[in-house]
Design a protein around this motif. Sequence first.
Motif, PDB file in Angstrom:
ATOM      1  N   ASP A  28      14.466  10.209 -13.083  1.00  0.00           N
ATOM      2  CA  ASP A  28      13.218  10.637 -12.457  1.00  0.00           C
ATOM      3  C   ASP A  28      12.948   9.723 -11.271  1.00  0.00           C
ATOM      4  O   ASP A  28      13.631   8.730 -11.061  1.00  0.00           O
ATOM      5  CB  ASP A  28      12.077  10.559 -13.477  1.00  0.00           C
ATOM      6  CG  ASP A  28      10.889  11.425 -13.064  1.00  0.00           C
ATOM      7  OD1 ASP A  28      10.952  12.083 -12.005  1.00  0.00           O
ATOM      8  OD2 ASP A  28       9.885  11.415 -13.803  1.00  0.00           O
ATOM      9  N   ASN A  29      11.936   9.995 -10.485  1.00  0.00           N
ATOM     10  CA  ASN A  29      11.533   9.135  -9.383  1.00  0.00           C
ATOM     11  C   ASN A  29      10.021   9.168  -9.257  1.00  0.00           C
ATOM     12  O   ASN A  29       9.372  10.024  -9.846  1.00  0.00           O
ATOM     13  CB  ASN A  29      12.233   9.556  -8.071  1.00  0.00           C
ATOM     14  CG  ASN A  29      11.834  10.956  -7.635  1.00  0.00           C
ATOM     15  OD1 ASN A  29      10.659  11.214  -7.430  1.00  0.00           O
ATOM     16  ND2 ASN A  29      12.802  11.852  -7.484  1.00  0.00           N
ATOM     17  N   ALA A  30       9.487   8.212  -8.509  1.00  0.00           N
ATOM     18  CA  ALA A  30       8.041   8.121  -8.313  1.00  0.00           C
ATOM     19  C   ALA A  30       7.768   7.566  -6.928  1.00  0.00           C
ATOM     20  O   ALA A  30       8.583   6.863  -6.348  1.00  0.00           O
ATOM     21  CB  ALA A  30       7.420   7.208  -9.374  1.00  0.00           C
ATOM     22  N   ASP A  31       6.604   7.875  -6.405  1.00  0.00           N
ATOM     23  CA  ASP A  31       6.188   7.378  -5.101  1.00  0.00           C
ATOM     24  C   ASP A  31       5.219   6.215  -5.291  1.00  0.00           C
ATOM     25  O   ASP A  31       4.354   6.250  -6.162  1.00  0.00           O
ATOM     26  CB  ASP A  31       5.483   8.481  -4.297  1.00  0.00           C
ATOM     27  CG  ASP A  31       6.431   9.612  -3.923  1.00  0.00           C
ATOM     28  OD1 ASP A  31       7.623   9.330  -3.715  1.00  0.00           O
ATOM     29  OD2 ASP A  31       5.969  10.763  -3.835  1.00  0.00           O
ATOM     30  N   ALA A  32       5.353   5.190  -4.485  1.00  0.00           N
ATOM     31  CA  ALA A  32       4.429   4.056  -4.475  1.00  0.00           C
ATOM     32  C   ALA A  32       3.637   4.092  -3.183  1.00  0.00           C
ATOM     33  O   ALA A  32       4.096   4.632  -2.178  1.00  0.00           O
ATOM     34  CB  ALA A  32       5.195   2.742  -4.577  1.00  0.00           C
ATOM     35  N   THR A  33       2.455   3.517  -3.202  1.00  0.00           N
ATOM     36  CA  THR A  33       1.603   3.481  -2.026  1.00  0.00           C
ATOM     37  C   THR A  33       1.766   2.137  -1.323  1.00  0.00           C
ATOM     38  O   THR A  33       1.794   1.101  -1.968  1.00  0.00           O
ATOM     39  CB  THR A  33       0.127   3.665  -2.434  1.00  0.00           C
ATOM     40  OG1 THR A  33      -0.007   4.913  -3.114  1.00  0.00           O
ATOM     41  CG2 THR A  33      -0.786   3.649  -1.230  1.00  0.00           C
ATOM     42  N   ALA A  34       1.878   2.162  -0.031  1.00  0.00           N
ATOM     43  CA  ALA A  34       1.937   0.943   0.781  1.00  0.00           C
ATOM     44  C   ALA A  34       0.675   0.890   1.632  1.00  0.00           C
ATOM     45  O   ALA A  34       0.237   1.919   2.158  1.00  0.00           O
ATOM     46  CB  ALA A  34       3.175   0.950   1.672  1.00  0.00           C
ATOM     47  N   THR A  35       0.063  -0.294   1.725  1.00  0.00           N
ATOM     48  CA  THR A  35      -1.138  -0.448   2.540  1.00  0.00           C
ATOM     49  C   THR A  35      -1.025  -1.687   3.401  1.00  0.00           C
ATOM     50  O   THR A  35      -0.274  -2.615   3.088  1.00  0.00           O
ATOM     51  CB  THR A  35      -2.416  -0.579   1.672  1.00  0.00           C
ATOM     52  OG1 THR A  35      -2.295  -1.730   0.865  1.00  0.00           O
ATOM     53  CG2 THR A  35      -2.623   0.642   0.798  1.00  0.00           C
ATOM     54  N   ALA A  36      -1.765  -1.722   4.459  1.00  0.00           N
ATOM     55  CA  ALA A  36      -1.869  -2.900   5.325  1.00  0.00           C
ATOM     56  C   ALA A  36      -3.267  -2.893   5.922  1.00  0.00           C
ATOM     57  O   ALA A  36      -3.753  -1.855   6.371  1.00  0.00           O
ATOM     58  CB  ALA A  36      -0.824  -2.854   6.427  1.00  0.00           C
ATOM     59  N   GLU A  37      -3.933  -4.038   5.874  1.00  0.00           N
ATOM     60  CA  GLU A  37      -5.274  -4.150   6.445  1.00  0.00           C
ATOM     61  C   GLU A  37      -5.185  -4.982   7.713  1.00  0.00           C
ATOM     62  O   GLU A  37      -4.654  -6.089   7.715  1.00  0.00           O
ATOM     63  CB  GLU A  37      -6.220  -4.821   5.447  1.00  0.00           C
ATOM     64  CG  GLU A  37      -7.633  -4.957   5.960  1.00  0.00           C
ATOM     65  CD  GLU A  37      -8.580  -5.583   4.959  1.00  0.00           C
ATOM     66  OE1 GLU A  37      -9.790  -5.441   5.145  1.00  0.00           O
ATOM     67  OE2 GLU A  37      -8.112  -6.231   4.003  1.00  0.00           O
ATOM     68  N   VAL A  38      -5.703  -4.460   8.786  1.00  0.00           N
ATOM     69  CA  VAL A  38      -5.737  -5.166  10.057  1.00  0.00           C
ATOM     70  C   VAL A  38      -7.138  -5.766  10.200  1.00  0.00           C
ATOM     71  O   VAL A  38      -8.139  -5.044  10.090  1.00  0.00           O
ATOM     72  CB  VAL A  38      -5.427  -4.226  11.235  1.00  0.00           C
ATOM     73  CG1 VAL A  38      -5.564  -4.958  12.563  1.00  0.00           C
ATOM     74  CG2 VAL A  38      -4.026  -3.640  11.080  1.00  0.00           C
ATOM     75  N   LEU A  39      -7.196  -7.076  10.404  1.00  0.00           N
ATOM     76  CA  LEU A  39      -8.470  -7.774  10.521  1.00  0.00           C
ATOM     77  C   LEU A  39      -8.743  -8.134  11.978  1.00  0.00           C
ATOM     78  O   LEU A  39      -7.811  -8.322  12.765  1.00  0.00           O
ATOM     79  CB  LEU A  39      -8.448  -9.050   9.677  1.00  0.00           C
ATOM     80  CG  LEU A  39      -8.159  -8.854   8.188  1.00  0.00           C
ATOM     81  CD1 LEU A  39      -7.987 -10.206   7.501  1.00  0.00           C
ATOM     82  CD2 LEU A  39      -9.265  -8.061   7.528  1.00  0.00           C
ATOM     83  N   SER A  40     -10.012  -8.260  12.309  1.00  0.00           N
ATOM     84  CA  SER A  40     -10.392  -8.672  13.657  1.00  0.00           C
ATOM     85  C   SER A  40     -10.071 -10.148  13.856  1.00  0.00           C
ATOM     86  O   SER A  40     -10.181 -10.944  12.924  1.00  0.00           O
ATOM     87  CB  SER A  40     -11.895  -8.457  13.861  1.00  0.00           C
ATOM     88  OG  SER A  40     -12.235  -7.101  13.708  1.00  0.00           O
ATOM     89  N   ALA A  41      -9.681 -10.501  15.059  1.00  0.00           N
ATOM     90  CA  ALA A  41      -9.383 -11.900  15.379  1.00  0.00           C
ATOM     91  C   ALA A  41     -10.660 -12.733  15.314  1.00  0.00           C
ATOM     92  O   ALA A  41     -11.734 -12.286  15.713  1.00  0.00           O
ATOM     93  CB  ALA A  41      -8.763 -12.000  16.762  1.00  0.00           C
TER      94      ALA A  41
END
Length: 179
Positions: A28-41
Motif C-alpha cells: 500500500d502507499n500513503a501521502d504525507a503533508t509537507a509544510t513550511a512557514e515563512v516568517l517576517s524578517a
Amino acid sequence: MINKLRFGAAGAAIAAALGMASVANAADNADATATAEVLSALTLEVAAGTTLDFGSMVVSGAGTVALAADGTLTCTDPDVICSGTTSVPTFNISGGTINKAVTVTLPTGTVNLLRSGGALANASDVIVLGGFVDDTTAGEVTLDGAGAGSFDVGGTITFDGSEVPGVYSGTFNVSVAYS
C-alpha cells in the motif's frame, strides 16, 4: 512423460505468479503533508536616547556595581561610592510575524569599557562590563499583534581599584531570532 513435465513446470510457474500477485496486492502507499512557514524578517534597534549608564562613581578599591534591567542600581562595595543618574537601554523589535516568540541573546562574556583617551594596554584605563541581564521571560519576548516587542538590558561593571578618573565607554551586541 514430457507432457507431465510441461504441465508440472507450467503449474509451478502459475503458482509462483499467483504467489507474487498476492504479495504485490498486500502493498500500500500513503501521502504525507509537507509544510513550511515563512516568517517576517526581524529588525532590532536601540531606542533613541537609551544607554547602559551606571552614573558616576568614586573608586578607591576593587568592587562591582550592578544595574538591573529594571534600572535598579546595586552599589554596596565600601570602596565604590555611586551617585548620579542611571539608565538602561531599551531594545525595540519590529517587522516580525505577529504573536511569535523571539529569543534574546545577550553577550556571554565580558566587554572592556575604555577610558576616553586611554589605552587598552593599561589596566587603569579599562573597566570590565559583563553579567548582562534582560527583563524578558526566560529569554523570550512574544511579539504583539503588530509584530513588535521590546526589552531592557542591564549589566555589571567590575573595578580592580586602579581606574583613573574619566569617562569609560564601549559597545556590546544583542541579537534576536525566532524561537
